[in-house]
Design a protein around this motif. Structure first.
Motif, short mmCIF file in Angstrom:
data_model
loop_
_atom_site.label_atom_id
_atom_site.label_comp_id
_atom_site.label_asym_id
_atom_site.label_seq_id
_atom_site.Cartn_x
_atom_site.Cartn_y
_atom_site.Cartn_z
N ASP A 70 0.82 -1.22 0.00
CA ASP A 70 0.00 0.00 0.00
C ASP A 70 0.85 1.26 0.00
O ASP A 70 0.50 2.26 -0.65
N ASN A 71 1.96 1.25 0.74
CA ASN A 71 2.82 2.43 0.76
C ASN A 71 3.39 2.73 -0.62
O ASN A 71 3.49 3.89 -1.03
N TYR A 72 3.78 1.69 -1.35
CA TYR A 72 4.32 1.88 -2.69
C TYR A 72 3.23 2.35 -3.65
O TYR A 72 3.48 3.20 -4.52
N LYS A 73 2.00 1.84 -3.49
CA LYS A 73 0.89 2.30 -4.33
C LYS A 73 0.61 3.77 -4.07
O LYS A 73 0.36 4.54 -5.00
N TYR A 74 0.67 4.16 -2.79
CA TYR A 74 0.45 5.56 -2.45
C TYR A 74 1.53 6.45 -3.07
O TYR A 74 1.24 7.54 -3.57
N VAL A 75 2.77 5.98 -3.04
CA VAL A 75 3.89 6.75 -3.59
C VAL A 75 3.66 7.03 -5.07
O VAL A 75 3.84 8.17 -5.54
N PHE A 76 3.28 6.00 -5.83
CA PHE A 76 3.13 6.18 -7.28
C PHE A 76 1.90 6.99 -7.65
O PHE A 76 1.80 7.49 -8.77
N LYS A 77 0.95 7.14 -6.72
CA LYS A 77 -0.25 7.93 -6.99
C LYS A 77 -0.15 9.36 -6.47
O LYS A 77 -0.96 10.21 -6.83
#
Length: 307
Positions: A70-77
């Motif tokens: 989830d943290n990586y998904k947040y970063v890319f968004k």
């Protein structure tokens, strides 16, 4: 018929030899062990913990909770991440265009001096030893709307520039300041490489009628190409972690125009207390810089073999 009997070596020879080698190097290992322990404790443990935290929502009060990717998904968004990446690439590009060639030019110019060469070396290196607190105060005064730079522009009939508040000039102003301060260390490396060039080459070129520019283009620059390639990669790695000047001078402003990737990591961690996202950002940066470090290592090895 005589037979020669070959006796087997004692079974204790191998272990005793190993014990003797261990005793010989014991004090060397003992002296190295504290440094290795400090290295692992303060360098690699934070790296490993940062990788682990990138998969967690970190809460030092209620405890950490696993969130997967989830943290990586947040970063890319997150749009601010892309703003920070764009600003970092712009900063890296400015440092290469404005600052990378300055030490090379000065090193060649100083090497061509017939007099006062020692004074020129010291004068070029002095900005590098200026404490950063003094440096930032000095350049804030130089960039002030009524400071020396704008006073000079007004005297020349040029419209004064808001170096710190104009979004077109804020990052350029930081790069100019850092170039002035840091080019001295690279200059010494280039100058040492140039001074190691055999003087016979220059004398032969002068006999053949080569001028200053011919000597620089055909002798000096080809002779320091390995140093140029190495310092180019080191500058890429160093400037991609740009943080201190952007934070101290403008804190990412104005309008996030000096918000670099490393500064955004610090904001997430210590302003927003979002350590999981900050760790994910750090892991991605670690991977990119690791690739650049491998390239730099290969260039360094190639330069050493060439030498």
């Amino acid at each position: 018929m005589n037979q020669t009997t070959v006796s087997a070596p004692p079974l204790a020879a191998g272990p005793s030899r190993a014990r003797g080698k261990w005793r010989r190097y014991f004090w060397g290992y003992a002296f190295v062990l504290p440094s290795v322990a400090i290295f692992l404790l303060f360098l690699w443990m934070p790296i490993v913990k940062g990788i682990v935290y990138s998969f967690y929502h970190v809460d030092f009060v209620k405890g950490n909770s696993y969130v997967g990717l989830d943290n990586y998904k947040y970063v890319f968004k997150d749009p601010d991440v892309w703003t920070a990446i764009k600003n970092t690439l712009y900063y890296v590009g400015l440092c290469i265009v404005i600052g990378f060639w300055v030490p090379i030019v000065f090193a060649i110019a100083i090497s061509e001096l017939k007099r006062f060469q020692g004074f020129a070396r010291v004068a070029a290196y002095l900005p590098y030893v200026v404490p950063v607190v003094v440096l930032y105060g000095l350049w804030r005064w130089l960039y002030d709307p009524v400071g020396p730079f704008n006073a000079t522009l007004s005297w020349l009939g040029i419209t004064p520039i808001n170096f710190m508040t104009d979004t077109r000039w804020s990052m350029i102003s930081i790069v100019i300041m850092e170039t002035w301060q840091q080019f001295g260390s690279a200059l010494l490396i280039y100058l040492a490489a140039i001074m190691s060039i055999p003087r016979d080459w220059y004398e032969a070129a002068e006999i053949d009628g080569a001028g200053v520019w011919s000597r620089i283009w055909h002798i000096a620059l080809p002779s320091i190409r390995n140093q140029i390639a190495l310092l180019f990669m080191l500058q890429l790695i160093g400037t991609s972690q740009g943080f201190q000047s952007q934070f101290a001078m403008l804190d990412g402003g104005p309008n996030n125009t000096t918000l670099t990737y490393a500064l955004y990591i610090v904001r997430n961690a210590f302003n927003n207390f979002n350590y999981g996202v900050a760790s994910a950002l750090g892991v991605l940066m670690f991977l990119v810089l690791g690739i650049l470090a491998l390239i730099q290592h290969r260039i360094s090895n190639r330069g050493g073999n060439a030498a």
